[in-house]
Design a protein around this motif. Structure first.
Motif, PDB file in Angstrom:
ATOM      1  N   SER A 199     -22.957 -77.647 -78.817  1.00 38.20           N
ATOM      2  CA  SER A 199     -22.566 -76.527 -79.694  1.00 38.20           C
ATOM      3  C   SER A 199     -22.779 -75.197 -78.991  1.00 38.20           C
ATOM      4  CB  SER A 199     -23.379 -76.561 -80.996  1.00 38.20           C
ATOM      5  OG  SER A 199     -23.143 -77.749 -81.714  1.00 38.20           O
ATOM      6  N   ILE A 200     -23.949 -75.045 -78.347  1.00 44.49           N
ATOM      7  CA  ILE A 200     -24.228 -73.791 -77.626  1.00 44.49           C
ATOM      8  C   ILE A 200     -23.251 -73.626 -76.463  1.00 44.49           C
ATOM      9  CG2 ILE A 200     -25.948 -72.548 -76.254  1.00 44.49           C
ATOM     10  CD1 ILE A 200     -28.115 -73.981 -77.877  1.00 44.49           C
ATOM     11  N   ALA A 201     -22.963 -74.722 -75.760  1.00 48.00           N
ATOM     12  CA  ALA A 201     -22.039 -74.663 -74.620  1.00 48.00           C
ATOM     13  C   ALA A 201     -20.657 -74.201 -75.064  1.00 48.00           C
ATOM     14  CB  ALA A 201     -21.953 -76.033 -73.950  1.00 48.00           C
ATOM     15  N   TRP A 202     -20.174 -74.747 -76.175  1.00 52.21           N
ATOM     16  CA  TRP A 202     -18.833 -74.355 -76.636  1.00 52.21           C
ATOM     17  C   TRP A 202     -18.825 -72.941 -77.231  1.00 52.21           C
ATOM     18  CZ3 TRP A 202     -18.034 -78.949 -74.627  1.00 52.21           C
ATOM     19  CH2 TRP A 202     -16.735 -79.327 -74.314  1.00 52.21           C
ATOM     20  N   ALA A 203     -19.957 -72.506 -77.770  1.00 56.01           N
ATOM     21  CA  ALA A 203     -20.056 -71.119 -78.229  1.00 56.01           C
ATOM     22  C   ALA A 203     -19.970 -70.169 -77.030  1.00 56.01           C
ATOM     23  CB  ALA A 203     -21.364 -70.901 -78.986  1.00 56.01           C
ATOM     24  N   ILE A 204     -20.662 -70.529 -75.933  1.00 55.69           N
ATOM     25  CA  ILE A 204     -20.590 -69.729 -74.705  1.00 55.69           C
ATOM     26  C   ILE A 204     -19.177 -69.752 -74.134  1.00 55.69           C
ATOM     27  CG2 ILE A 204     -21.431 -69.562 -72.330  1.00 55.69           C
ATOM     28  CD1 ILE A 204     -23.496 -68.702 -74.360  1.00 55.69           C
ATOM     29  N   ASN A 205     -18.534 -70.896 -74.223  1.00 58.07           N
ATOM     30  CA  ASN A 205     -17.158 -71.008 -73.728  1.00 58.07           C
ATOM     31  C   ASN A 205     -16.217 -70.118 -74.530  1.00 58.07           C
ATOM     32  OD1 ASN A 205     -15.244 -72.197 -71.926  1.00 58.07           O
ATOM     33  ND2 ASN A 205     -14.516 -73.478 -73.588  1.00 58.07           N
ATOM     34  N   LEU A 206     -16.449 -70.038 -75.829  1.00 56.11           N
ATOM     35  CA  LEU A 206     -15.635 -69.141 -76.660  1.00 56.11           C
ATOM     36  C   LEU A 206     -15.833 -67.683 -76.243  1.00 56.11           C
ATOM     37  CD1 LEU A 206     -16.095 -70.733 -80.214  1.00 56.11           C
ATOM     38  CD2 LEU A 206     -14.050 -70.776 -78.779  1.00 56.11           C
ATOM     39  N   ILE A 207     -17.069 -67.326 -75.910  1.00 56.11           N
ATOM     40  CA  ILE A 207     -17.345 -65.967 -75.429  1.00 56.11           C
ATOM     41  C   ILE A 207     -16.586 -65.718 -74.122  1.00 56.11           C
ATOM     42  CG2 ILE A 207     -19.146 -64.454 -74.495  1.00 56.11           C
ATOM     43  CD1 ILE A 207     -21.089 -65.771 -76.470  1.00 56.11           C
ATOM     44  N   ALA A 208     -16.589 -66.717 -73.235  1.00 55.80           N
ATOM     45  CA  ALA A 208     -15.870 -66.585 -71.964  1.00 55.80           C
ATOM     46  C   ALA A 208     -14.378 -66.357 -72.206  1.00 55.80           C
ATOM     47  CB  ALA A 208     -16.082 -67.833 -71.114  1.00 55.80           C
ATOM     48  N   LEU A 209     -13.810 -67.093 -73.156  1.00 50.93           N
ATOM     49  CA  LEU A 209     -12.385 -66.946 -73.462  1.00 50.93           C
ATOM     50  C   LEU A 209     -12.080 -65.569 -74.041  1.00 50.93           C
ATOM     51  CD1 LEU A 209     -11.681 -70.470 -74.989  1.00 50.93           C
ATOM     52  CD2 LEU A 209     -10.905 -69.606 -72.780  1.00 50.93           C
ATOM     53  N   VAL A 210     -12.956 -65.095 -74.915  1.00 48.14           N
ATOM     54  CA  VAL A 210     -12.762 -63.754 -75.486  1.00 48.14           C
ATOM     55  C   VAL A 210     -12.820 -62.700 -74.382  1.00 48.14           C
ATOM     56  CG1 VAL A 210     -13.778 -62.010 -76.992  1.00 48.14           C
ATOM     57  CG2 VAL A 210     -13.612 -64.374 -77.771  1.00 48.14           C
ATOM     58  N   MET A 211     -13.768 -62.858 -73.446  1.00 50.29           N
ATOM     59  CA  MET A 211     -13.911 -61.889 -72.358  1.00 50.29           C
ATOM     60  C   MET A 211     -12.675 -61.864 -71.457  1.00 50.29           C
ATOM     61  SD  MET A 211     -16.723 -60.278 -72.781  1.00 50.29           S
ATOM     62  CE  MET A 211     -16.442 -60.452 -74.563  1.00 50.29           C
ATOM     63  N   VAL A 212     -12.171 -63.043 -71.117  1.00 50.99           N
ATOM     64  CA  VAL A 212     -11.000 -63.075 -70.233  1.00 50.99           C
ATOM     65  C   VAL A 212      -9.749 -62.603 -70.973  1.00 50.99           C
ATOM     66  CG1 VAL A 212     -10.181 -65.451 -70.626  1.00 50.99           C
ATOM     67  CG2 VAL A 212      -9.997 -64.440 -68.357  1.00 50.99           C
ATOM     68  N   LEU A 213      -9.716 -62.810 -72.287  1.00 51.35           N
ATOM     69  CA  LEU A 213      -8.603 -62.300 -73.081  1.00 51.35           C
ATOM     70  C   LEU A 213      -8.620 -60.773 -73.106  1.00 51.35           C
ATOM     71  CD1 LEU A 213      -6.225 -63.055 -74.945  1.00 51.35           C
ATOM     72  CD2 LEU A 213      -7.817 -63.020 -76.863  1.00 51.35           C
ATOM     73  N   LEU A 214      -9.796 -60.212 -73.294  1.00 58.69           N
ATOM     74  CA  LEU A 214      -9.933 -58.749 -73.270  1.00 58.69           C
ATOM     75  C   LEU A 214      -9.623 -58.193 -71.877  1.00 58.69           C
ATOM     76  CD1 LEU A 214     -13.194 -58.355 -75.382  1.00 58.69           C
ATOM     77  CD2 LEU A 214     -10.871 -57.757 -76.087  1.00 58.69           C
ATOM     78  N   ALA A 215     -10.076 -58.913 -70.848  1.00 56.15           N
ATOM     79  CA  ALA A 215      -9.799 -58.470 -69.481  1.00 56.15           C
ATOM     80  C   ALA A 215      -8.310 -58.476 -69.194  1.00 56.15           C
ATOM     81  CB  ALA A 215     -10.536 -59.362 -68.489  1.00 56.15           C
ATOM     82  N   ALA A 216      -7.595 -59.471 -69.730  1.00 59.90           N
ATOM     83  CA  ALA A 216      -6.150 -59.549 -69.528  1.00 59.90           C
ATOM     84  C   ALA A 216      -5.452 -58.368 -70.183  1.00 59.90           C
ATOM     85  CB  ALA A 216      -5.617 -60.863 -70.097  1.00 59.90           C
ATOM     86  N   ASN A 217      -5.936 -57.928 -71.349  1.00 61.70           N
ATOM     87  CA  ASN A 217      -5.341 -56.770 -72.028  1.00 61.70           C
ATOM     88  C   ASN A 217      -5.613 -55.468 -71.288  1.00 61.70           C
ATOM     89  OD1 ASN A 217      -4.243 -58.250 -74.133  1.00 61.70           O
ATOM     90  ND2 ASN A 217      -6.123 -58.148 -75.350  1.00 61.70           N
ATOM     91  N   TRP A 218      -6.682 -55.440 -70.486  1.00 64.44           N
ATOM     92  CA  TRP A 218      -7.032 -54.252 -69.715  1.00 64.44           C
ATOM     93  C   TRP A 218      -6.520 -54.345 -68.275  1.00 64.44           C
ATOM     94  CZ3 TRP A 218      -9.720 -49.814 -71.238  1.00 64.44           C
ATOM     95  CH2 TRP A 218     -10.207 -49.831 -72.568  1.00 64.44           C
TER      96      TRP A 218
END
Length: 385
Positions: free
Chosen positions: A46-65
Motif C-alpha cells: 500500500s505504501i509502495a503504491w502510494a509513493i508510486n502515485l506521488i511519482a506519477l503526479v510529479m512526472v505529470l506536473l513536470a510534463a505540464n512545465w
C-alpha cells in the motif's frame, strides 16, 4: 515544430494520466486488503503504491512545465519523481524479502528517513547533472532493485514466491524500455512514436506485478489452510491415540475393543482373558512402582510373543485381553505358555504369574458372549492356582 512538441507533450501527459487512473484502484485494493486480511506485506505494498502515485503526479506536473522557462520548478518535480520511483522500487524489494520470509515486519521510520535523504540527494543531483544522466542513474537503480527482488523470490522453494518473482521480472524487463529511449535520444536517433508513450509500458508492467502479488497471496492462503488442515488431522490423530491407547503399557484400551472385534468380523480365532495373580500383594509388598513395572513387562512380552495383527488390550487394572484372528486354540495355548514362562522372572525379585482363560470365536460370534466365556475360564484357572 513548436506545435508538434506541444502535441507530443500533451500526449505524454495523457499517457501518464491514464497510468495514474489505473494505479489508483490498485492502491485502494492493497489498502482494502490490508484492512480485511491484516497481512503485514499489504502495508508495504500500500505504501509502495502510494509513493508510486506521488511519482506519477510529479512526472505529470513536470510534463505540464516542460515548455516553461521555470527550470527550477521542473528540476523540483523531476527530483521528486526520481526519488519517489526509487523509494517505490526499494519498498517493493523489501516486500519481496517480507513475502519470502512470510510477512516479517519492516522498519517504517527507517524508510521515512531514507526517503527524506534521497529526496534532498536527488534535488542537488538534478542541479549539477544533465537530466539524461540522472535518468540513467535512476532507471538503472530501479531495474537493479526489481531484478534483486526476482532473485530474493526465486531462491525460496515457495510456489507463491515464484509467482511474485515473475511479476518482478516483467516489471524489470518492461522498465528496460526507458534505457532504449534514453539511448536513442542521447545518440540523436528518432524515438519511435509508440515508445514515446512510455507510461503505457509502465502501466502494463505494474498491473501485471500487482496481479502476481494478489495471486501469490491467494496461493499462500490456500497453502496455509492446507497446512492447518494437516496439523488439525495430526492433532486429531494424536488425540485419538491418547484416548485409545493405555498410557502405561502402550496397549489398546477397552474403548477400541468392540471396533477391533468388528473389524475382524467374518474370521474365526481365539481370545485370551489374562489376570495377574496376587497383584495387590505385589503393590503392597514392593510398591506401586514395581507394580507398574510388572504391568509394563506383561505388555512388552505380549507384543513379542503375539503377532502384529493380533489385538492386545489392557482392560484396566491388572486385566488384559488378547484377540487373535485366524489362529487355532492349540497354537494360542502354546503362545500363552511361552508368554507365561518369559514374564515369570522378568521383573527382578518378583515371581510374576497370570491366570488365563481361553475361548474360541466363530465368524458370527458376539463379543459379549465370547468375553463372558473367556472370563469364566480365567476365574477357573485363578482358583486352581
Amino acid at each position: 515544430m513548436n506545435n508538434f512538441a506541444t502535441v507530443d507533450s500533451a500526449l505524454s501527459a495523457w499517457s501518464i494520466f491514464i497510468q495514474l487512473m489505473i494505479n489508483i484502484p490498485l492502491f485502494l485494493m492493497f489498502l482494502i486488503s490490508w484492512f480485511t486480511a491484516k497481512r503485514k506485506v499489504f502495508v508495504t505494498w500500500s505504501i509502495a503504491w502510494a509513493i508510486n502515485l506521488i511519482a506519477l503526479v510529479m512526472v505529470l506536473l513536470a510534463a505540464n512545465w516542460e515548455m516553461s522557462s521555470y527550470y527550477e520548478t521542473r528540476v523540483f518535480f523531476y527530483s521528486m519523481y526520481a526519488s519517489a520511483k526509487i523509494i517505490f522500487a526499494v519498498l517493493l524489494y523489501l516486500s519481496a524479502i517480507q513475502f519470502s520470509r512470510r510477512n516479517e515486519a519492516i522498519n517504517i521510520p527507517i524508510i521515512f528517513l531514507f526517503s527524506l535523504a534521497l529526496l534532498f540527494f536527488m534535488f542537488f543531483l538534478a542541479i549539477d547533472f544533465h537530466p539524461v544522466i540522472i535518468q540513467f542513474i535512476v532507471y538503472g537503480l530501479v531495474c537493479l532493485l526489481f531484478y534483486s527482488s526476482v532473485y530474493v523470490c526465486v531462491k525460496t522453494s515457495l510456489i507463491e514466491c515464484k509467482v511474485v518473482a515473475f511479476g518482478f521480472f516483467v516489471q524489470g524487463t518492461m522498465f528496460l524500455h526507458h534505457f532504449i529511449i534514453l539511448t536513442l535520444w542521447f545518440t540523436k536517433e528518432r524515438v519511435p512514436v509508440y515508445m514515446s508513450r512510455i507510461s503505457f509500458f509502465d502501466t502494463i508492467s505494474e498491473f501485471v506485478l500487482a496481479l502476481t502479488f494478489f495471486l501469490g497471496v491467494i496461493i499462500r492462503v490456500i497453502n496455509e489452510y492446507r497446512e492447518m488442515n494437516i496439523k488439525l488431522e495430526q492433532n486429531q490423530e494424536n488425540l485419538r491415540t491418547l484416548v485409545d491407547i493405555d498410557p502405561l503399557t502402550g496397549l489398546k484400551n477397552r474403548r477400541v475393543l468392540r471396533s477391533f472385534f468388528n473389524s475382524i468380523k467374518g474370521q474365526s480365532g481365539c481370545i485370551a482373558f489374562i489376570d495377574v495373580n496376587k497383584f495387590k500383594q505385589i503393590n503392597d509388598n514392593w510398591g506401586h512402582t514395581v507394580g507398574d513395572k510388572c504391568l509394563t513387562a506383561i505388555a512388552i512380552k505380549m507384543k513379542e510373543v503375539f503377532r502384529f495383527e493380533d489385538g492386545l488390550f489392557r482392560l484396566g487394572g491388572d486385566e488384559f485381553l488378547i484377540v487373535c484372528p485366524e489362529i487355532s486354540k492349540m497354537e494360542m495355548i502354546n503362545r500363552l505358555d511361552k508368554f507365561k514362562k518369559e514374564i515369570k522372572h522378568f521383573v527382578k525379585g518378583v515371581s510374576l504369574t497370570v491366570a488365563v482363560g481361553v475361548d474360541t470365536f466363530e465368524k458370527d460370534s458376539h463379543l459379549d458372549q465370547v468375553l463372558k466365556r473367556a472370563d469364566k475360564e480365567m476365574y477357573k484357572n485363578k482358583k486352581s492356582v
